[in-house]
Design an enzyme around this catalytic site. Structure first.
Site, PDB file in Angstrom:
ATOM      1  N   HIS A 133       4.513 -22.859  44.766  1.00 56.07           N
ATOM      2  CA  HIS A 133       5.349 -23.740  43.895  1.00 56.07           C
ATOM      3  C   HIS A 133       4.436 -24.907  43.938  1.00 56.07           C
ATOM      4  O   HIS A 133       4.752 -25.829  43.162  1.00 56.07           O
ATOM      5  CB  HIS A 133       6.670 -24.140  44.578  1.00 56.07           C
ATOM      6  CG  HIS A 133       7.640 -22.932  44.119  1.00 56.07           C
ATOM      7  ND1 HIS A 133       8.351 -22.944  42.917  1.00 56.07           N
ATOM      8  CD2 HIS A 133       8.350 -22.061  44.902  1.00 56.07           C
ATOM      9  CE1 HIS A 133       9.213 -21.937  43.041  1.00 56.07           C
ATOM     10  NE2 HIS A 133       9.378 -21.434  44.003  1.00 56.07           N
ATOM     11  N   LYS A 174      14.354 -36.232  36.909  1.00 54.85           N
ATOM     12  CA  LYS A 174      13.645 -35.340  37.929  1.00 54.85           C
ATOM     13  C   LYS A 174      13.565 -36.158  39.423  1.00 54.85           C
ATOM     14  O   LYS A 174      13.762 -37.176  39.482  1.00 54.85           O
ATOM     15  CB  LYS A 174      12.243 -34.780  37.454  1.00 54.85           C
ATOM     16  CG  LYS A 174      11.507 -36.021  36.999  1.00 54.85           C
ATOM     17  CD  LYS A 174      10.125 -35.573  36.543  1.00 54.85           C
ATOM     18  CE  LYS A 174      10.317 -34.880  35.053  1.00 54.85           C
ATOM     19  NZ  LYS A 174      10.096 -33.512  34.911  1.00 54.85           N
ATOM     20  N   ARG A 175      13.094 -35.294  40.493  1.00 60.46           N
ATOM     21  CA  ARG A 175      12.960 -35.808  41.899  1.00 60.46           C
ATOM     22  C   ARG A 175      11.866 -36.925  41.555  1.00 60.46           C
ATOM     23  O   ARG A 175      10.818 -36.969  40.802  1.00 60.46           O
ATOM     24  CB  ARG A 175      12.173 -34.661  42.457  1.00 60.46           C
ATOM     25  CG  ARG A 175      12.239 -35.051  43.710  1.00 60.46           C
ATOM     26  CD  ARG A 175      11.866 -33.469  44.610  1.00 60.46           C
ATOM     27  NE  ARG A 175      10.954 -32.812  44.096  1.00 60.46           N
ATOM     28  CZ  ARG A 175       9.656 -32.976  44.519  1.00 60.46           C
ATOM     29  NH1 ARG A 175       9.397 -33.698  45.628  1.00 60.46           N
ATOM     30  NH2 ARG A 175       8.557 -31.893  44.064  1.00 60.46           N
ATOM     31  N   LYS A 182       4.817 -37.046  39.530  1.00 62.75           N
ATOM     32  CA  LYS A 182       5.799 -36.986  38.280  1.00 62.75           C
ATOM     33  C   LYS A 182       5.832 -38.172  37.589  1.00 62.75           C
ATOM     34  O   LYS A 182       6.303 -38.237  36.503  1.00 62.75           O
ATOM     35  CB  LYS A 182       7.031 -36.705  38.764  1.00 62.75           C
ATOM     36  CG  LYS A 182       7.449 -35.315  39.363  1.00 62.75           C
ATOM     37  CD  LYS A 182       8.724 -35.084  39.877  1.00 62.75           C
ATOM     38  CE  LYS A 182       8.853 -33.665  40.411  1.00 62.75           C
ATOM     39  NZ  LYS A 182       8.806 -32.521  39.728  1.00 62.75           N
ATOM     40  N   THR A 207      11.206 -27.080  35.165  1.00 67.73           N
ATOM     41  CA  THR A 207      12.253 -26.266  34.406  1.00 67.73           C
ATOM     42  C   THR A 207      13.287 -27.276  33.571  1.00 67.73           C
ATOM     43  O   THR A 207      13.919 -26.953  32.500  1.00 67.73           O
ATOM     44  CB  THR A 207      13.009 -25.512  35.396  1.00 67.73           C
ATOM     45  OG1 THR A 207      13.519 -26.422  36.488  1.00 67.73           O
ATOM     46  CG2 THR A 207      12.351 -24.567  36.146  1.00 67.73           C
ATOM     47  N   LYS A 262      15.028 -26.952  29.832  1.00 71.22           N
ATOM     48  CA  LYS A 262      16.412 -27.234  29.465  1.00 71.22           C
ATOM     49  C   LYS A 262      16.327 -28.296  28.363  1.00 71.22           C
ATOM     50  O   LYS A 262      17.216 -28.073  27.497  1.00 71.22           O
ATOM     51  CB  LYS A 262      17.096 -28.006  30.636  1.00 71.22           C
ATOM     52  CG  LYS A 262      17.497 -27.033  31.604  1.00 71.22           C
ATOM     53  CD  LYS A 262      17.604 -27.733  33.200  1.00 71.22           C
ATOM     54  CE  LYS A 262      17.412 -26.930  34.228  1.00 71.22           C
ATOM     55  NZ  LYS A 262      17.038 -27.212  35.319  1.00 71.22           N
TER      56      LYS A 262
END
Length: 783
Positions: free
Chosen positions: A326, A519-520, A525, A627, A631
């Site tokens: 991952h 998100k985290r 990110k 992911t 969505k």
């Protein structure tokens, strides 16, 4: 036979002596859940003729079960009728806690896979940990993240069943505990198949020492109980000390060993001591490196408990295990110090050594030289150090038959860069399985209005075959259809605005563009990049550089790991920006920032359908897949993102003209990474300098913590083992700001903008986890 509705009434009467009108939310929840469980009692079983896949994962971010299970059981209409008859709002269960046994994409992916496997008739059972507190609950105090325990079972856990008869003993050095399983049914759509999620809870061999208590040694009398329960107390305990690292390793071994003992017990019930058919009956998928200790543990169990030779045991491991990678970031690939590993699992370490020695012989026979061998060694001494480490990813790749990435670009990076030495010797083991999401939770449930609209246009077969959405394309030029689509987005934005007002006390204008990044919280990110771009827009509006700006609210949701100080600094920074803008009457009628607290699956179900713009802005080559991007796409948002992870495939499916791609690509970053100087960009561009310096020039305050100064230093000078601006924020900032303003300009033409959104929904078929699971079943599990 009594009906589902009648069972609810009966359970309320028997358990609480109440009618449906008198019952509390929790009592209703328990009665509805028990009645649903009763309806599947005869169907739910571990027995099956088909091949059994065991999905081992440290995280299962299930969310709230009740609505999803009722949808899949076809009982939602009956419950709605019953509640309507009694004046009860169907949304009443939104006050029930999420089952939050996960941190982010890894756990949510596992949950989607469970749903899809049961729907697509694949026998896949999940194995993990029944954390007492799961991920923490987040709240903000003066803009800082604060954490509190998430006691997710405080309302009870009616969807799980304790299986005392299946408990197993787990032995660490100096400690033994029971692993007690709790089973939750995984109900496929239409209840055609019901699989199981088995979560293990750690309990003491001796719960209470009466002699010690009698001697008035009260703490010692429950010491064993406390130490056992600590193993399954919290997801990802802070591991900044050796004690924390040992606890993490214990967690990983605890659920891995318990799950393997369970598999062997079930197998032996049918085949006795003949293990030649184990890989025909079972496939074990390792979700990331957390369960990789399963490999030497299965070797140990087969040799020491079942009497097989080591070579035979290792052969079985290679046939049974498959590994999902991952991450491409080397710091995220787990490594354990040999000293620490031996202090916790000395009996397992022996098998890591044996596997490493066997691997060296095998690779030597394949022509790998002694000089080359260091990059393969499972037990290795890192350059410049005098201690040894165990590389869990290397162990997984060598002792399994499959290593998969989770998006096309991610797998290509694994093959050509991150794991290229392994791809050279075992090319046949590498494959791609692009992640997916379940459309049942993320569209049928989360966006009933859009689901109804789609049903009207093309029927409802998309619920189990998402490729059907492609049929929507024929309506893309129909102005009336696009207007209906736009009206639904307005409804979802109003609903989210109402929810944010209720939860956060923040007024959000539903007529604004909803630009969302949830998100985290992690540096790669790049929530900080988003924050800088917002500041650039703020100053552009103030000085007149930006004109004709469509009012926009930038919505954030993210949790930072409790020990991750830099991430916590970014949260504080964004909250400071939100306050500054809110208190500036020159701009607060057209610009807003809202950071929602305690982002979780249930919050995501509200946020995702309301987005106009989906922010997917990780540095190219860092996000394995994502992911959340899928969505948002499914629910009709445009992606504003980099060429990274599954964004590449989203653009491929829906068209680059219907999304907004910016920034350096993987090959660009590869070209500049050795010579990149963030300070040169900072000095050369006054806009970049202005936004970056808000960290230190007094514009915004970190309340004297030094967090903002540390962020500033990390960007311009580097910190710890990272070079300056390790994730290339300043490199991409201007391109990002341009893309953001292009989105804003395009929004002025409602029809054209919603047409782009519509094309994203119509082309989301590839991103169903149903497709992903069927790919795994065909290519890896042969199930």
């Amino acid at each position: 036979m009594s009906t589902f509705k009648e069972n609810i009434v009966t359970i309320l009467d028997l358990d609480y002596n109440k009618t449906i009108k008198d019952a509390s939310t929790v009592e209703l929840y328990n009665a509805v859940s028990k009645a649903a469980m009763k309806s599947i009692a005869n169907q739910w079983s571990w027995e099956t003729e088909s091949k059994k896949v065991c999905y081992l994962s440290a995280e299962f971010l299930i969310g709230r079960l009740v609505y999803n299970n009722l949808l899949n059981l076809g009982l939602m209409n009956q419950l709605t009728e019953l509640f309507n008859e009694n004046g009860i709002d169907i949304r009443i269960f939104e006050d029930i806690e999420d089952n939050a046994l996960g941190n982010g994409g890894l756990g949510r992916l596992a949950a989607c896979f469970l749903d899809s496997a049961a729907t697509q008739n694949v026998t896949l059972n999940g194995y993990g940990i029944r954390y007492r507190y799961g991920i923490f609950k987040q709240y903000f105090e003066n803009g800082f993240q604060k954490e509190t325990a998430d006691n997710w079972t405080k309302f009870g856990d009616p969807w799980s069943v304790r299986r005392e008869e299946d408990k197993v003993r787990i032995d660490f050095k100096g400690q033994s505990v029971w692993a007690v399983p709790y089973d939750t049914p995984v109900i496929g759509y239409g209840a055609a198949k019901i699989n199981t999620l088995r979560l293990w809870q750690a309990e003491p061999i001796e719960e209470f020492n009466f002699d010690l208590f009698n001697e008035q040694k009260y703490d010692k009398s429950v010491k064993e109980k406390n130490e056992a329960e600590a193993i399954t107390s919290v997801l990802y305990p802070n591991d900044s000390t050796d004690a924390g690292k040992k606890l993490r390793l214990k967690q990983q071994y605890f659920f891995s060993s318990a799950s393997l003992q369970d598999v062997l017990k079930k197998y032996k019930a049918n085949y006795g001591n003949d293990f030649s058919k184990l890989s025909k009956e079972y496939a074990i998928q390792l979700n990331d490196t957390h369960p990789v200790v399963s490999i030497p543990e299965l070797c140990r169990l087969l040799v020491e408990e079942e009497g097989l030779t080591f070579n035979k045991a290792l052969k079985i491991c290679k046939e049974v295990f498959a590994y999902t990678n991952h991450t491409v970031m080397s710091e995220a690939l787990e490594k354990w110090s040999v000293k620490l590993f031996k202090a916790v699992l000395p009996n397992v370490y022996k098998y890591v050594v044996k596997i490493n020695n066997t691997m060296k012989k095998e690779l030597s026979a394949m022509g790998i030289t002694d000089e080359e061998m260091s990059q393969y060694q499972i037990i290795d001494t890192p350059y410049g150090n005098d201690w040894q480490v165990i590389h869990m990813a290397r162990l997984a790749i060598y002792a399994s038959h499959s290593t998969n990435g989770v998006a096309w670009i991610h797998t290509e990076i694994l093959k050509n860069d991150a794991l290229k030495e392994w791809y050279r010797v075992y090319p046949e083991r590498f494959n791609n399985k692009t992640n997916g999401i379940t459309q049942r939770r993320w569209l049928a449930l989360a966006n009933m209005e859009l689901a109804g609209f789609i049903n009207d246009k093309i029927g409802n077969s998309w619920v189990t075959n998402l490729d059907e959405l492609k049929k929507l394309e024929k309506f893309k030029d129909d102005k009336e259809v696009i207007k209906q689509f736009d009206d639904i987005k307005k409804i979802k934005k109003q609903q989210l605005a109402d929810y944010i007002k209720e939860k956060e006390g923040i007024e959000v204008n539903p007529n604004f563009i909803f630009d969302i990044q949830v998100k985290r919280l992690h540096e790669y990110k790049r929530q900080l990049l988003n924050a800088f771009s917002i500041l650039d827009i703020y100053y552009g509006l103030k000085d007149g550089r930006i004109k004709d700006f469509n009012p926009t609210v930038f919505i954030f949701g993210a949790k930072a790991a409790p020990g991750y100080q830099r991430a916590k600094g970014i949260i504080k920074f964004i909250n400071e920006i939100a306050n500054m803008i809110a208190n500036d009457p020159e701009v607060n009628d057209k610009l807003q920032v809202a950071f929602v607290s305690n982002y979780c699956v249930s919050y995501a179900e509200k946020i995702t359908p309301a987005a106009d713009v989906s922010e997917q802005i990780s540095t190219a080559g860092t996000e394995a897949s994502g992911t959340g991007n899928m969505k948002f796409m499914l629910n009709g948002a445009v992606t504003l993102g980099t060429y990274d992870g599954a964004n590449v495939e989203i653009v491929e499916q829906a068209g680059e003209e219907n999304n907004y791609i910016f920034g350096d690509r993987v090959e660009d970053i590869e070209r500049i990474k050795d010579t990149y100087c963030a300070r040169d960009l900072y000095n050369a561009n006054p806009r970049i300098k202005k936004v970056v310096d808000t960290l230190v020039d007094g514009t915004l305050s970190d309340d004297g913590t030094g967090l903002f100064k540390e962020l500033h230093t990390s960007l311009l000078d580097g910190a710890h083992w990272h070079k300056a601006d390790h994730y290339f924020l300043l490199e991409d900032l201007m391109s990002y700001c341009d893309a953001k303003l292009q989105v804003n300009k395009d929004y002025s033409d409602t029809f054209k903008f919603r047409q782009k959104c519509f094309m994203n929904t119509a082309n989301a078929g590839k991103f169903s986890s149903d497709r992903t699971i069927l790919d795994y079943a065909r290519d890896i599990w042969e199930a």
